[in-house]
Scaffold this motif. Structure first.
Motif, short mmCIF file in Angstrom:
data_model
loop_
_atom_site.label_atom_id
_atom_site.label_comp_id
_atom_site.label_asym_id
_atom_site.label_seq_id
_atom_site.Cartn_x
_atom_site.Cartn_y
_atom_site.Cartn_z
N LEU A 115 0.85 -1.19 0.00
CA LEU A 115 0.00 0.00 0.00
C LEU A 115 0.89 1.24 0.00
CD1 LEU A 115 -2.71 -1.03 2.61
CD2 LEU A 115 -2.94 -0.93 0.13
N PRO A 116 0.44 2.30 -0.64
CA PRO A 116 1.23 3.54 -0.62
C PRO A 116 1.41 4.03 0.81
CG PRO A 116 -0.55 3.69 -2.22
CD PRO A 116 -0.77 2.44 -1.43
N PRO A 117 2.53 4.69 1.09
CA PRO A 117 2.74 5.21 2.44
C PRO A 117 1.68 6.23 2.81
CG PRO A 117 4.55 5.83 0.95
CD PRO A 117 3.60 5.00 0.18
N GLY A 118 1.33 6.24 4.08
CA GLY A 118 0.38 7.22 4.59
C GLY A 118 -1.07 6.93 4.28
N THR A 119 -1.39 5.70 3.87
CA THR A 119 -2.78 5.40 3.54
C THR A 119 -3.55 4.90 4.75
OG1 THR A 119 -2.13 3.21 2.72
CG2 THR A 119 -2.40 4.98 1.10
N GLY A 120 -2.87 4.66 5.85
CA GLY A 120 -3.57 4.38 7.11
C GLY A 120 -4.26 3.05 7.21
N PRO A 121 -5.55 3.00 6.86
CA PRO A 121 -6.32 1.79 7.13
C PRO A 121 -5.83 0.56 6.35
CG PRO A 121 -7.71 3.47 6.09
CD PRO A 121 -6.33 4.01 6.19
N SER A 122 -6.45 -0.53 6.62
CA SER A 122 -6.11 -1.79 5.96
C SER A 122 -6.54 -1.74 4.49
CB SER A 122 -6.84 -2.94 6.65
OG SER A 122 -8.24 -2.81 6.44
N ARG A 123 -6.03 -2.68 3.74
CA ARG A 123 -6.42 -2.81 2.32
C ARG A 123 -7.93 -2.99 2.22
NH1 ARG A 123 -3.00 -3.86 -1.76
NH2 ARG A 123 -1.43 -4.59 -0.29
N GLU A 124 -8.50 -3.80 3.10
CA GLU A 124 -9.94 -4.03 3.08
C GLU A 124 -10.72 -2.72 3.28
OE1 GLU A 124 -12.59 -6.19 6.21
OE2 GLU A 124 -11.88 -7.69 4.77
N ALA A 125 -10.26 -1.89 4.20
CA ALA A 125 -10.93 -0.60 4.43
C ALA A 125 -10.79 0.31 3.21
CB ALA A 125 -10.36 0.08 5.66
N LEU A 126 -9.63 0.28 2.56
CA LEU A 126 -9.42 1.10 1.36
C LEU A 126 -10.28 0.63 0.20
CD1 LEU A 126 -5.56 1.60 1.53
CD2 LEU A 126 -7.33 3.30 2.03
N LEU A 127 -10.54 -0.66 0.12
CA LEU A 127 -11.38 -1.20 -0.95
C LEU A 127 -12.87 -0.97 -0.68
CD1 LEU A 127 -9.53 -4.57 -1.60
CD2 LEU A 127 -9.70 -2.63 -3.18
N ALA A 128 -13.21 -0.72 0.56
CA ALA A 128 -14.62 -0.57 0.93
C ALA A 128 -15.23 0.73 0.44
CB ALA A 128 -14.77 -0.68 2.44
N ARG A 129 -14.40 1.76 0.24
CA ARG A 129 -14.87 3.08 -0.21
C ARG A 129 -13.78 3.72 -1.05
NH1 ARG A 129 -18.72 6.07 2.63
NH2 ARG A 129 -17.50 7.96 2.44
N PHE A 130 -14.16 4.68 -1.86
CA PHE A 130 -13.20 5.45 -2.65
C PHE A 130 -12.42 6.36 -1.72
CE2 PHE A 130 -12.36 9.27 -5.33
CZ PHE A 130 -11.49 8.67 -6.22
N HIS A 131 -11.07 6.35 -1.85
CA HIS A 131 -10.21 7.17 -1.00
C HIS A 131 -9.21 7.97 -1.83
CE1 HIS A 131 -11.48 4.26 2.08
NE2 HIS A 131 -11.04 5.12 2.98
N LEU A 132 -8.81 9.09 -1.27
CA LEU A 132 -7.69 9.89 -1.77
C LEU A 132 -6.77 10.20 -0.60
CD1 LEU A 132 -9.11 12.88 -3.87
CD2 LEU A 132 -8.31 10.71 -4.73
N ARG A 133 -5.47 10.19 -0.87
CA ARG A 133 -4.52 10.76 0.08
C ARG A 133 -4.16 12.11 -0.51
NH1 ARG A 133 0.75 8.15 0.07
NH2 ARG A 133 1.21 9.80 -1.37
N LEU A 134 -4.51 13.17 0.22
CA LEU A 134 -4.28 14.53 -0.26
C LEU A 134 -2.81 14.89 -0.15
CD1 LEU A 134 -7.41 16.24 1.33
CD2 LEU A 134 -7.14 15.33 -0.98
N ALA A 135 -2.42 15.95 -0.81
CA ALA A 135 -1.02 16.39 -0.81
C ALA A 135 -0.53 16.71 0.59
CB ALA A 135 -0.86 17.61 -1.71
N ASP A 136 -1.43 17.11 1.51
CA ASP A 136 -1.02 17.41 2.88
C ASP A 136 -0.98 16.15 3.76
OD1 ASP A 136 -3.68 16.84 3.46
OD2 ASP A 136 -4.19 18.88 4.09
#
Length: 150
Positions: free
Chosen positions: A54-75
């Motif tokens: 997973l990209p750095p700084g994405t926080g939750p698990s892969r399952e949580a990231l797949l559950a909804r659309f996410h963006l990691r903002l520039a900040d």
């Protein structure tokens, strides 16, 4: 795997679009966005590919990231759902007007409620969409579960 769409200065971290590449609906939508972003500071990361970290700084698990659309903002903040779509639209040429419209009081709330409704029917829509495209990848295991958000 991160796929940048432009050359960036090392001091300007891009917005990272985290998407389910196993979902035929998601792939089509992301392909549309990628075609619009040759100069936008965006990277796209298929979080369904378990062989890739997973990209750095994405926080939750892969399952949580797949559950909804996410963006990691520039900040570094992680946003999801309607808020993530609005942030993405704000970065896309020709779509900024839609992001401004979404900021009208009450519109983001309505978008989030609509998105949650979509998530309930997403598994059915994925199966339907998969019938109409050449077999590339199987649908996300999370999408097969009824009631699982994406």
């Amino acid at each position: 795997m991160l796929t940048p769409t432009s050359e960036l200065e090392p001091t300007d971290p891009p917005i990272t679009v985290l998407y389910d590449g196993a979902c035929p609906l998601c792939r089509r939508e992301i392909a549309l966005y990628q075609g619009l972003t040759p100069n936008a500071p965006l990277c796209f990361a298929d979080v369904s590919d378990e062989t890739q970290p997973l990209p750095p700084g994405t926080g939750p698990s892969r399952e949580a990231l797949l559950a909804r659309f996410h963006l990691r903002l520039a900040d570094g903040r992680l946003v999801s759902g309607a808020e993530a779509f609005v942030a993405l639209w704000a970065a896309l040429p020709g779509w900024r007007w839609l992001a401004r419209l979404a900021r009208v009081p009450g519109v983001l709330w309505l978008m989030e409620r609509s998105y949650r409704g979509f998530l309930r029917i997403r598994p059915w829509m994925q199966r339907w969409a998969a019938r109409w495209e050449p077999s590339r990848r199987t649908p996300s295991p999370l999408a097969e579960k009824n009631g699982t958000e994406r």
